[in-house]
Design a protein around this motif. Structure first.
Motif, PDB file in Angstrom:
ATOM      1  N   LYS A  42       1.643  -0.874  -0.035  1.00 40.27           N
ATOM      2  CA  LYS A  42       0.083   0.266  -0.485  1.00 40.27           C
ATOM      3  C   LYS A  42       0.309   1.771   0.055  1.00 40.27           C
ATOM      4  O   LYS A  42       1.885   1.044   0.699  1.00 40.27           O
ATOM      5  N   GLY A  43       0.994   2.623  -0.938  1.00 36.39           N
ATOM      6  CA  GLY A  43       2.043   3.642  -0.959  1.00 36.39           C
ATOM      7  C   GLY A  43       3.094   3.003  -1.630  1.00 36.39           C
ATOM      8  O   GLY A  43       4.111   3.342  -0.636  1.00 36.39           O
ATOM      9  N   ALA A  44       2.781   2.360  -2.950  1.00 39.95           N
ATOM     10  CA  ALA A  44       3.759   1.611  -3.561  1.00 39.95           C
ATOM     11  C   ALA A  44       5.249   1.908  -2.696  1.00 39.95           C
ATOM     12  O   ALA A  44       5.378   3.243  -2.795  1.00 39.95           O
ATOM     13  N   LYS A  45       6.369   1.675  -2.095  1.00 38.91           N
ATOM     14  CA  LYS A  45       7.455   2.318  -1.595  1.00 38.91           C
ATOM     15  C   LYS A  45       8.821   2.262  -2.701  1.00 38.91           C
ATOM     16  O   LYS A  45       8.797   1.778  -3.120  1.00 38.91           O
ATOM     17  N   GLU A  46       8.828   3.901  -3.231  1.00 37.01           N
ATOM     18  CA  GLU A  46       9.178   4.187  -4.097  1.00 37.01           C
ATOM     19  C   GLU A  46      10.628   4.193  -3.973  1.00 37.01           C
ATOM     20  O   GLU A  46      11.184   3.956  -5.211  1.00 37.01           O
ATOM     21  N   LYS A  47      10.489   4.284  -2.762  1.00 38.72           N
ATOM     22  CA  LYS A  47      12.031   4.366  -2.651  1.00 38.72           C
ATOM     23  C   LYS A  47      13.308   3.101  -2.095  1.00 38.72           C
ATOM     24  O   LYS A  47      14.349   2.978  -3.125  1.00 38.72           O
ATOM     25  N   VAL A  48      12.681   1.979  -1.883  1.00 43.31           N
ATOM     26  CA  VAL A  48      13.066   0.488  -2.562  1.00 43.31           C
ATOM     27  C   VAL A  48      13.055   0.825  -4.018  1.00 43.31           C
ATOM     28  O   VAL A  48      13.874  -0.272  -3.737  1.00 43.31           O
ATOM     29  N   VAL A  49      11.865   0.758  -4.162  1.00 48.12           N
ATOM     30  CA  VAL A  49      12.041   0.441  -6.035  1.00 48.12           C
ATOM     31  C   VAL A  49      13.366   1.082  -6.309  1.00 48.12           C
ATOM     32  O   VAL A  49      13.697   1.133  -7.635  1.00 48.12           O
ATOM     33  N   THR A  50      13.102   3.004  -6.189  1.00 44.28           N
ATOM     34  CA  THR A  50      13.880   3.418  -7.209  1.00 44.28           C
ATOM     35  C   THR A  50      15.972   2.871  -6.303  1.00 44.28           C
ATOM     36  O   THR A  50      16.415   2.584  -7.713  1.00 44.28           O
ATOM     37  N   ARG A  51      15.659   2.473  -5.332  1.00 46.23           N
ATOM     38  CA  ARG A  51      17.277   1.873  -4.968  1.00 46.23           C
ATOM     39  C   ARG A  51      17.594   0.626  -5.503  1.00 46.23           C
ATOM     40  O   ARG A  51      18.524   0.508  -5.902  1.00 46.23           O
ATOM     41  N   ILE A  52      16.647  -0.326  -5.807  1.00 48.62           N
ATOM     42  CA  ILE A  52      16.986  -1.304  -6.786  1.00 48.62           C
ATOM     43  C   ILE A  52      17.334  -1.134  -8.252  1.00 48.62           C
ATOM     44  O   ILE A  52      18.554  -1.719  -8.889  1.00 48.62           O
ATOM     45  N   MET A  53      16.576  -0.134  -9.085  1.00 51.22           N
ATOM     46  CA  MET A  53      17.031   0.144 -10.349  1.00 51.22           C
ATOM     47  C   MET A  53      18.172   1.350 -10.692  1.00 51.22           C
ATOM     48  O   MET A  53      18.237   0.420 -11.185  1.00 51.22           O
ATOM     49  N   VAL A  54      18.275   1.814  -9.580  1.00 53.11           N
ATOM     50  CA  VAL A  54      18.987   2.483  -9.228  1.00 53.11           C
ATOM     51  C   VAL A  54      20.377   1.967  -9.392  1.00 53.11           C
ATOM     52  O   VAL A  54      21.200   1.315 -10.631  1.00 53.11           O
ATOM     53  N   SER A  55      20.150   1.047  -8.507  1.00 47.45           N
ATOM     54  CA  SER A  55      21.914  -0.102  -7.517  1.00 47.45           C
ATOM     55  C   SER A  55      22.351  -1.228  -9.156  1.00 47.45           C
ATOM     56  O   SER A  55      23.067  -1.015  -8.514  1.00 47.45           O
ATOM     57  N   ARG A  56      21.023  -1.532  -9.212  1.00 49.33           N
ATOM     58  CA  ARG A  56      21.064  -2.796 -10.050  1.00 49.33           C
ATOM     59  C   ARG A  56      21.619  -2.776 -11.704  1.00 49.33           C
ATOM     60  O   ARG A  56      21.623  -4.049 -12.182  1.00 49.33           O
ATOM     61  N   CYS A  57      20.842  -1.183 -12.368  1.00 49.60           N
ATOM     62  CA  CYS A  57      20.934  -1.330 -13.712  1.00 49.60           C
ATOM     63  C   CYS A  57      21.849  -1.528 -14.938  1.00 49.60           C
ATOM     64  O   CYS A  57      22.078  -2.225 -15.622  1.00 49.60           O
ATOM     65  N   GLU A  58      23.117  -1.273 -13.892  1.00 50.13           N
ATOM     66  CA  GLU A  58      24.353  -2.229 -14.631  1.00 50.13           C
ATOM     67  C   GLU A  58      24.887  -2.846 -13.935  1.00 50.13           C
ATOM     68  O   GLU A  58      26.521  -3.616 -14.320  1.00 50.13           O
ATOM     69  N   VAL A  59      24.270  -3.383 -12.900  1.00 49.72           N
ATOM     70  CA  VAL A  59      24.920  -4.923 -12.480  1.00 49.72           C
ATOM     71  C   VAL A  59      23.930  -6.598 -13.528  1.00 49.72           C
ATOM     72  O   VAL A  59      24.602  -6.893 -14.106  1.00 49.72           O
ATOM     73  N   ASP A  60      22.893  -6.522 -12.594  1.00 50.38           N
ATOM     74  CA  ASP A  60      22.166  -7.651 -13.390  1.00 50.38           C
ATOM     75  C   ASP A  60      20.525  -7.793 -13.153  1.00 50.38           C
ATOM     76  O   ASP A  60      20.245  -8.621 -12.744  1.00 50.38           O
ATOM     77  N   LEU A  61      19.957  -6.382 -13.899  1.00 50.83           N
ATOM     78  CA  LEU A  61      18.878  -5.877 -13.333  1.00 50.83           C
ATOM     79  C   LEU A  61      18.012  -6.947 -14.769  1.00 50.83           C
ATOM     80  O   LEU A  61      16.873  -7.168 -15.026  1.00 50.83           O
ATOM     81  N   MET A  62      18.681  -7.207 -15.544  1.00 50.15           N
ATOM     82  CA  MET A  62      18.623  -7.896 -16.900  1.00 50.15           C
ATOM     83  C   MET A  62      18.163  -9.378 -16.127  1.00 50.15           C
ATOM     84  O   MET A  62      16.732 -10.236 -16.885  1.00 50.15           O
ATOM     85  N   LYS A  63      18.449  -9.829 -15.846  1.00 49.09           N
ATOM     86  CA  LYS A  63      18.514 -11.278 -14.927  1.00 49.09           C
ATOM     87  C   LYS A  63      17.387 -11.206 -13.791  1.00 49.09           C
ATOM     88  O   LYS A  63      16.949 -11.885 -13.542  1.00 49.09           O
ATOM     89  N   ILE A  64      17.552 -10.010 -13.332  1.00 50.97           N
ATOM     90  CA  ILE A  64      16.422  -9.904 -12.079  1.00 50.97           C
ATOM     91  C   ILE A  64      15.208  -9.628 -12.805  1.00 50.97           C
ATOM     92  O   ILE A  64      13.852 -10.201 -12.299  1.00 50.97           O
ATOM     93  N   ARG A  65      14.993  -9.434 -13.617  1.00 50.68           N
ATOM     94  CA  ARG A  65      13.948  -9.147 -14.830  1.00 50.68           C
ATOM     95  C   ARG A  65      13.005 -10.779 -15.088  1.00 50.68           C
ATOM     96  O   ARG A  65      12.144 -10.843 -15.351  1.00 50.68           O
ATOM     97  N   THR A  66      14.437 -11.589 -15.653  1.00 47.95           N
ATOM     98  CA  THR A  66      14.173 -12.513 -16.221  1.00 47.95           C
ATOM     99  C   THR A  66      13.528 -13.416 -14.804  1.00 47.95           C
ATOM    100  O   THR A  66      12.938 -13.874 -15.400  1.00 47.95           O
TER     101      THR A  66
END
Length: 338
Positions: A280-304
Motif C-alpha cells: 500500500k503506497g508503493a515503497k518508491e524508495k525501495v524501487v528506486t534503490r534497486i533499479m538504480v543500484s542494479r541497472c548496470e549489474v544484473d537487472l536483466m537477470k532480475i527481469r527474467t
C-alpha cells in the motif's frame, strides 16, 4: 620449479577471484558526446516547465562513467554542477532517482546507508538489504567512499545504530572476512559446517547465534550453497525454515536475506521489487534503490526472475504501479518488456 609453483598458485587465485559476470540493462551509449548531452540537459532544465523527457532519455541511457563526464561538461557550460541543477528542476521520486544515477554505485550505497542511520530511528530494512546483498569487494569500496563522503567510519556507525546479535551479524559482514571462492570443493568442511549450523539451532534448546553468524559471514558463497544442501540431511527443516523457527525480528530478516542472496540474488531483488510495488503506497524508495543500484549489474537477470516467479513482467508491473515522469524513468532503466 619455483617458477612453476608460483604460476600455479596464481592460477588458483585467478580462478577464485574472478569478477561476477554482469547482466545490465543500462550499458555505455555508443557515439557518446558528453558536451552535446550536457547542452541538451541545460536546455531541458531551462525550458518553461522543465523538459523531463530529455533528462530521462539522456541520464537513464548512459553508463555511470558517462554521466560523470556529462556532469563535468555541464559544470563548464552552466557554471554550476548538474546535481544542483537537477535538484532545482525536479522533485519527489523523480528527483531521488536522477540524483541516485549521478552517484557512483559505491557513493549511492554509502548515501543510502548513511540516510538509513542518520537522525531518529534506524531504517533497518535498507541496512539489511545493502549489507546482506553486496560482495566483499563492493563493501570494501562502500566503506572507503563512506569515510570520504561523511568523514565517518561505517563500522562505528553500524555499531552505534544497532544492537545485540543483529549488530554482531551486520558488523561481521561489514568487516568483509568472507573467504573468496575456491576451485577446491572441501566436502569435509561442507559437512562440518552443515552439522554445526544444525547443532547450533534446530537440534538444541535456544540458538547459538554466534556459530550461525561466524559460518554465514566467513564462508564463500559457493561453499555455503553446498552447506545448505547438506544441511537438509541433518535437519527436518531447510535453512530458511530453521531461521524462521529459531530467530525473530531484524536478525531473522538478515539471515533470510543472506540465504536468499546466496541461493539466488536476482530472485531476492525481484521479490523485493514485487513486494515494494504491491505494498500500500508503493515503497518508491525501495524501487528506486534497486533499479538504480542494479541497472548496470544484473537487472536483466532480475527481469527474467521477476517474470518467472510473478507471471507479469517487471516492465508491466512498473507500468501498473507507478505514474508520471518517475514511471517513464523506471521503464527506461528497465530496458524493455519480457
Amino acid at each position: 620449479m619455483a617458477l612453476v609453483s608460483q604460476f600455479l598458485s596464481k592460477l588458483t587465485l585467478a580462478y577464485g577471484g574472478e569478477p561476477e559476470p554482469t547482466f545490465p540493462t543500462v550499458v555505455p551509449a555508443r557515439d557518446f558526446d558528453a558536451a552535446k548531452d550536457a547542452a541538451r540537459i541545460e536546455t531541458a532544465i531551462k525550458t518553461k516547465g522543465v523538459d523531463e523527457q530529455t533528462i530521462i532519455d539522456i541520464l537513464t541511457r548512459r553508463s555511470s562513467q558517462q554521466r560523470r563526464e556529462i556532469d563535468f561538461h555541464y559544470e563548464r557550460l552552466a557554471k554550476k554542477d548538474l546535481v544542483s541543477a537537477l535538484k532545482g528542476a525536479l522533485s519527489g521520486s523523480m528527483e531521488a532517482l536522477m540524483l541516485g544515477l549521478m552517484k557512483t554505485p559505491a557513493q549511492y550505497d554509502a548515501s543510502e546507508l548513511r540516510a538509513s542511520m542518520k537522525g531518529l530511528g534506524t531504517d533497518e530494512e535498507t541496512l539489511i538489504e545493502i549489507v546482506c546483498s553486496r560482495t566483499n569487494e563492493e563493501i570494501q569500496e562502500i566503506k572507503k567512499v563512506y569515510q570520504d563522503m561523511f568523514k565517518k567510519d561505517l563500522e562505528k556507525d553500524v555499531a552505534g545504530d544497532t544492537s545485540g546479535n543483529f549488530a554482531k551479524l551486520l558488523l561481521a559482514l561489514v568487516q568483509t572476512n568472507r573467504d573468496e571462492p575456491s576451485n577446491v570443493i572441501d566436502y569435509e568442511k561442507i559437512d562440518e559446517d552443515a552439522r554445526a549450523l544444525y547443532e547450533a539451532g534446530v537440534k538444541r534448546k535456544g540458538t547459538d547465534v554466534a556459530t550461525w553468524i561466524f559460518i554465514m559471514s566467513k564462508r564463500s558463497v559457493p561453499h555455503l550453497k553446498r552447506v545448505f544442501e547438506r544441511y537438509k540431511s541433518y535437519s527436518p527443516y531447510d535453512m530458511k525454515e530453521s531461521i524462521r523457527k529459531e530467530v525473530k525480528g531484524d536478525l531473522e530478516k538478515s539471515f533470510l536475506t543472506l540465504v536468499e542472496c546466496f541461493e539466488n540474488k536476482q530472485l531476492y531483488f525481484a521479490n523485493r521489487l514485487s513486494d515494494a510495488m504491491k505494498s500500500k503506497g508503493a515503497k518508491e524508495k525501495v524501487v528506486t534503490r534497486i533499479m538504480v543500484s542494479r541497472c548496470e549489474v544484473d537487472l536483466m537477470k532480475i527481469r527474467t526472475e521477476f517474470k518467472k516467479h510473478h507471471k507479469l513482467s517487471l516492465y508491466q508491473t512498473i507500468a501498473d504501479h507507478t505514474k508520471g515522469d518517475y514511471q517513464k524513468a523506471l521503464l527506461s532503466l528497465c530496458g524493455g518488456d519480457d
